[in-house]
Design a protein around this motif. Structure first.
Motif, PDB file in Angstrom:
ATOM      1  N   VAL A 199     -43.069 -11.124 -26.796  1.00 19.71           N
ATOM      2  CA  VAL A 199     -41.958 -10.474 -26.721  1.00 19.71           C
ATOM      3  C   VAL A 199     -40.917 -10.985 -25.996  1.00 19.71           C
ATOM      4  O   VAL A 199     -39.556 -10.973 -26.378  1.00 19.71           O
ATOM      5  N   CYS A 200     -41.087 -11.533 -24.476  1.00 18.77           N
ATOM      6  CA  CYS A 200     -40.039 -12.158 -23.948  1.00 18.77           C
ATOM      7  C   CYS A 200     -39.515 -13.448 -24.496  1.00 18.77           C
ATOM      8  O   CYS A 200     -38.299 -13.377 -24.426  1.00 18.77           O
ATOM      9  N   ALA A 201     -40.299 -14.210 -25.274  1.00 17.28           N
ATOM     10  CA  ALA A 201     -39.824 -15.405 -25.655  1.00 17.28           C
ATOM     11  C   ALA A 201     -38.973 -15.199 -26.709  1.00 17.28           C
ATOM     12  O   ALA A 201     -37.964 -15.861 -27.177  1.00 17.28           O
ATOM     13  N   THR A 202     -39.585 -14.031 -27.679  1.00 16.89           N
ATOM     14  CA  THR A 202     -38.770 -13.689 -28.885  1.00 16.89           C
ATOM     15  C   THR A 202     -37.447 -13.205 -28.385  1.00 16.89           C
ATOM     16  O   THR A 202     -36.358 -13.361 -29.082  1.00 16.89           O
ATOM     17  N   GLY A 203     -37.426 -12.302 -27.329  1.00 19.41           N
ATOM     18  CA  GLY A 203     -36.312 -11.686 -26.766  1.00 19.41           C
ATOM     19  C   GLY A 203     -35.319 -12.773 -26.228  1.00 19.41           C
ATOM     20  O   GLY A 203     -33.968 -12.675 -26.698  1.00 19.41           O
ATOM     21  N   ALA A 204     -35.814 -13.667 -25.552  1.00 15.88           N
ATOM     22  CA  ALA A 204     -34.876 -14.831 -25.135  1.00 15.88           C
ATOM     23  C   ALA A 204     -34.215 -15.732 -26.372  1.00 15.88           C
ATOM     24  O   ALA A 204     -33.356 -16.176 -26.266  1.00 15.88           O
ATOM     25  N   ALA A 205     -35.181 -15.934 -27.378  1.00 20.77           N
ATOM     26  CA  ALA A 205     -34.515 -16.899 -28.592  1.00 20.77           C
ATOM     27  C   ALA A 205     -33.550 -15.969 -29.362  1.00 20.77           C
ATOM     28  O   ALA A 205     -32.744 -16.716 -29.610  1.00 20.77           O
ATOM     29  N   VAL A 206     -33.632 -14.503 -29.541  1.00 22.03           N
ATOM     30  CA  VAL A 206     -32.897 -13.805 -30.211  1.00 22.03           C
ATOM     31  C   VAL A 206     -31.443 -13.946 -29.482  1.00 22.03           C
ATOM     32  O   VAL A 206     -30.156 -13.932 -30.039  1.00 22.03           O
ATOM     33  N   LEU A 207     -31.482 -13.603 -27.986  1.00 24.81           N
ATOM     34  CA  LEU A 207     -30.295 -13.744 -27.141  1.00 24.81           C
ATOM     35  C   LEU A 207     -29.688 -15.093 -27.375  1.00 24.81           C
ATOM     36  O   LEU A 207     -28.069 -15.190 -27.391  1.00 24.81           O
ATOM     37  N   GLY A 208     -30.446 -16.296 -27.605  1.00 25.98           N
ATOM     38  CA  GLY A 208     -29.967 -17.360 -27.368  1.00 25.98           C
ATOM     39  C   GLY A 208     -29.219 -17.773 -28.742  1.00 25.98           C
ATOM     40  O   GLY A 208     -28.084 -18.326 -28.935  1.00 25.98           O
ATOM     41  N   LEU A 209     -29.809 -17.245 -29.905  1.00 27.48           N
ATOM     42  CA  LEU A 209     -29.342 -17.556 -31.209  1.00 27.48           C
ATOM     43  C   LEU A 209     -28.188 -16.674 -31.348  1.00 27.48           C
ATOM     44  O   LEU A 209     -27.190 -17.032 -31.964  1.00 27.48           O
ATOM     45  N   LEU A 210     -27.738 -15.346 -30.997  1.00 26.76           N
ATOM     46  CA  LEU A 210     -26.647 -14.775 -30.782  1.00 26.76           C
ATOM     47  C   LEU A 210     -25.345 -15.216 -29.907  1.00 26.76           C
ATOM     48  O   LEU A 210     -24.196 -15.785 -30.496  1.00 26.76           O
ATOM     49  N   ALA A 211     -25.937 -15.980 -28.798  1.00 24.96           N
ATOM     50  CA  ALA A 211     -24.672 -16.778 -28.209  1.00 24.96           C
ATOM     51  C   ALA A 211     -24.271 -18.067 -28.865  1.00 24.96           C
ATOM     52  O   ALA A 211     -23.413 -18.254 -28.592  1.00 24.96           O
ATOM     53  N   ALA A 270     -39.128 -19.871 -29.474  1.00 22.68           N
ATOM     54  CA  ALA A 270     -39.738 -19.761 -30.811  1.00 22.68           C
ATOM     55  C   ALA A 270     -41.269 -20.222 -30.727  1.00 22.68           C
ATOM     56  O   ALA A 270     -42.227 -19.576 -30.967  1.00 22.68           O
ATOM     57  N   CYS A 271     -41.297 -21.284 -30.103  1.00 23.54           N
ATOM     58  CA  CYS A 271     -42.688 -21.995 -30.041  1.00 23.54           C
ATOM     59  C   CYS A 271     -43.484 -21.327 -28.967  1.00 23.54           C
ATOM     60  O   CYS A 271     -44.764 -21.285 -29.201  1.00 23.54           O
ATOM     61  N   ILE A 272     -42.857 -20.742 -27.798  1.00 21.47           N
ATOM     62  CA  ILE A 272     -43.500 -20.067 -26.763  1.00 21.47           C
ATOM     63  C   ILE A 272     -44.087 -18.972 -27.470  1.00 21.47           C
ATOM     64  O   ILE A 272     -45.178 -18.511 -27.151  1.00 21.47           O
ATOM     65  N   ALA A 273     -43.282 -18.075 -28.114  1.00 21.71           N
ATOM     66  CA  ALA A 273     -43.666 -16.845 -29.055  1.00 21.71           C
ATOM     67  C   ALA A 273     -44.665 -17.072 -29.620  1.00 21.71           C
ATOM     68  O   ALA A 273     -45.798 -16.165 -29.584  1.00 21.71           O
ATOM     69  N   GLY A 274     -44.889 -18.249 -30.457  1.00 22.67           N
ATOM     70  CA  GLY A 274     -45.998 -18.506 -31.255  1.00 22.67           C
ATOM     71  C   GLY A 274     -47.234 -18.716 -30.302  1.00 22.67           C
ATOM     72  O   GLY A 274     -48.437 -18.205 -30.918  1.00 22.67           O
ATOM     73  N   TYR A 275     -47.239 -19.292 -29.126  1.00 22.70           N
ATOM     74  CA  TYR A 275     -48.202 -19.390 -28.330  1.00 22.70           C
ATOM     75  C   TYR A 275     -48.731 -18.105 -27.873  1.00 22.70           C
ATOM     76  O   TYR A 275     -50.067 -17.697 -27.891  1.00 22.70           O
TER      77      TYR A 275
END
Length: 424
Positions: free
Chosen positions: A314-326, A407-412
């Motif tokens: 969840v945390c890695a996905t949240g970071a990825a989404v925020l980075g994508l928006l930025a 995204a890779c970390i979320a997969g792990y």
């Protein structure tokens, strides 16, 4: 050979050793403070030496390369001279690295700054290798995790205050690029003048580090846990364990993404129109690291009730989404909120990946810990890759590099949560 890490088994509690805990906490604060100053240093050096993003990211490359080069020799050294003497040596090496900024500024030569950062980081590595297991062994073994969490919180406190200090002393006068028509002599004089703003803060830090070293030397005969002797270990065999090898990859990607985002903050915030001055942008770096500190306390509570693999995903996905928006859609204040909030989601990733990766290793835990500590070299590689991308497609889109890491970390995290790696 083995790199001492937070998960090393501590020796039984030594009577009277707990009085060293405040000193150890001060060490965690000090290396966090020194590490995060690189984020403030980057925009100053980038402008002064007319660097591209990839060239500017060589600062992080040289800094985090020291972890890979120094960790194992540091562990071997500390196994011979002990924790406190090892910390004294590490602090003096850190102070030496800080002092190297003075001749680097006087020369106005970028490679000299890179050398100073490598030496500083080498000292930090020595201190970390000693301080993590020492903190675990200072008191009741049942409360080792609590002590480490407390020490890590003060490390985050240091990363929050460091940018404020650096912005006030390094970025207060702004950043200036040389005029296109300068001759060689004028250019050299300009670089020396601009680089001189870096000298004073690092001289102050060097003085504090020497005082800390003197205090550690004075307390060197205090009772401390014995240094644990660790064998060479079969690293190739351990890397065949999917949970550990993928965990090491995740540590590599996490540290790289965290450092890459922090390094780009000043330039990104100005480019996005969130602020107009380098000093105010530098101050906002403290928000990024401060949110990581807040998230660490929140995460320690959440992890009591939620599976760590799911929390990581969840945390890695949240970071990825925020980075994508930025990277793609946001500007101004919204962009600032998005990129700074990545710090909140970063908070629990490192300790969660670390503990998931070594879970069930038993007597191989020290070797697994060593592999994970070496993976911190991601802080050298990923920011450099992001810098290369920024030079080609722009800084905003270059944020897709850390997005891919998250995204890779979320997969792990999802693989661990599903139990797939336990059956491998």
């Amino acid at each position: 050979m083995h790199v001492a890490g937070p998960q090393d088994s501590a020796a039984a509690a030594v009577p009277g050793s707990s009085r060293l805990l405040p000193l150890v906490i001060a060490l965690f604060f000090a290396w966090g403070f020194c590490t995060v100053l690189v984020d403030v240093l980057i925009p100053k050096l980038k402008a002064t030496f007319s660097l591209g993003y990839a060239e500017a990211m060589l600062t992080q490359f040289c800094f985090f390369l020291a972890y890979f080069v120094v960790s194992i020799p540091a562990a071997l050294l500390i196994s011979r001279i002990g924790y406190l003497r090892g910390i004294v040596l590490g602090l003096l090496v850190m102070a030496g690295g800080c002092l190297m900024f003075a001749p680097a500024a006087s020369m106005g030569w970028y490679p000299a700054f890179l050398a100073a950062l490598f030496v500083l980081a080498g000292g930090i590595t020595i201190v970390q290798v000693a301080a993590n297991p020492l903190a675990a062994g200072l008191g009741d073994p049942a409360r080792a995790h609590s002590r480490l969490t407390l020490a890590q919180a003060f490390n985050s406190f240091g990363t929050m205050l460091g940018p404020l200090f650096g912005s006030a002393l390094i970025l207060a006068a702004g950043v200036s690029e040389p005029s296109p028509g300068m001759d060689a002599a004028a250019l050299a004089a300009f670089r020396v003048e601009q680089a001189s703003h870096v000298r004073v803060p690092y001289m102050i830090i060097a003085a504090v580090l020497v005082l800390l070293a003197a205090l550690c030397w004075w307390m060197r005969r205090s009772p401390v846990p014995e240094v644990r002797a660790v064998g060479h270990g079969d690293y190739l065999r351990l890397l065949k364990i999917p949970k550990l090898s993928l965990g090491a990859l995740s540590i590599f990607l996490y540290v790289g993404a965290e450092v890459a985002v922090g390094s780009a903050l000043v330039n990104y915030l100005i480019m996005a129109g969130a602020t107009s001055s380098e000093q105010s942008a530098g101050n906002l770096i403290s928000v990024y690291w401060g949110l990581a500190m807040v998230g660490r306390f929140i995460g320690s509570w959440v992890l009591r009730f939620v599976a760590p693999g799911l929390v990581l995903a969840v945390c890695a996905t949240g970071a990825a989404v925020l980075g994508l928006l930025a990277a793609t859609t946001l500007e101004g204040t919204a962009a600032a909120v998005a990129i700074l909030s990545i710090g909140l989601f970063n908070s629990v990733m490192f300790p969660t990946i670390f503990t998931l990766s070594i879970d069930g290793l038993g007597e191989d835990t020290p070797g697994g810990s060593g592999i994970l500590c070496l993976a911190i070299v991601g802080g050298a590689i990923v920011p450099l890759l992001m810098g290369l991308a920024a030079d080609r497609i722009g800084l905003a889109l270059a944020l897709l590099v850390p997005v891919a890491c998250y995204a890779c970390i979320a997969g792990y995290g999802l693989l661990v949560r599903a139990g797939v790696l336990d059956r491998s």
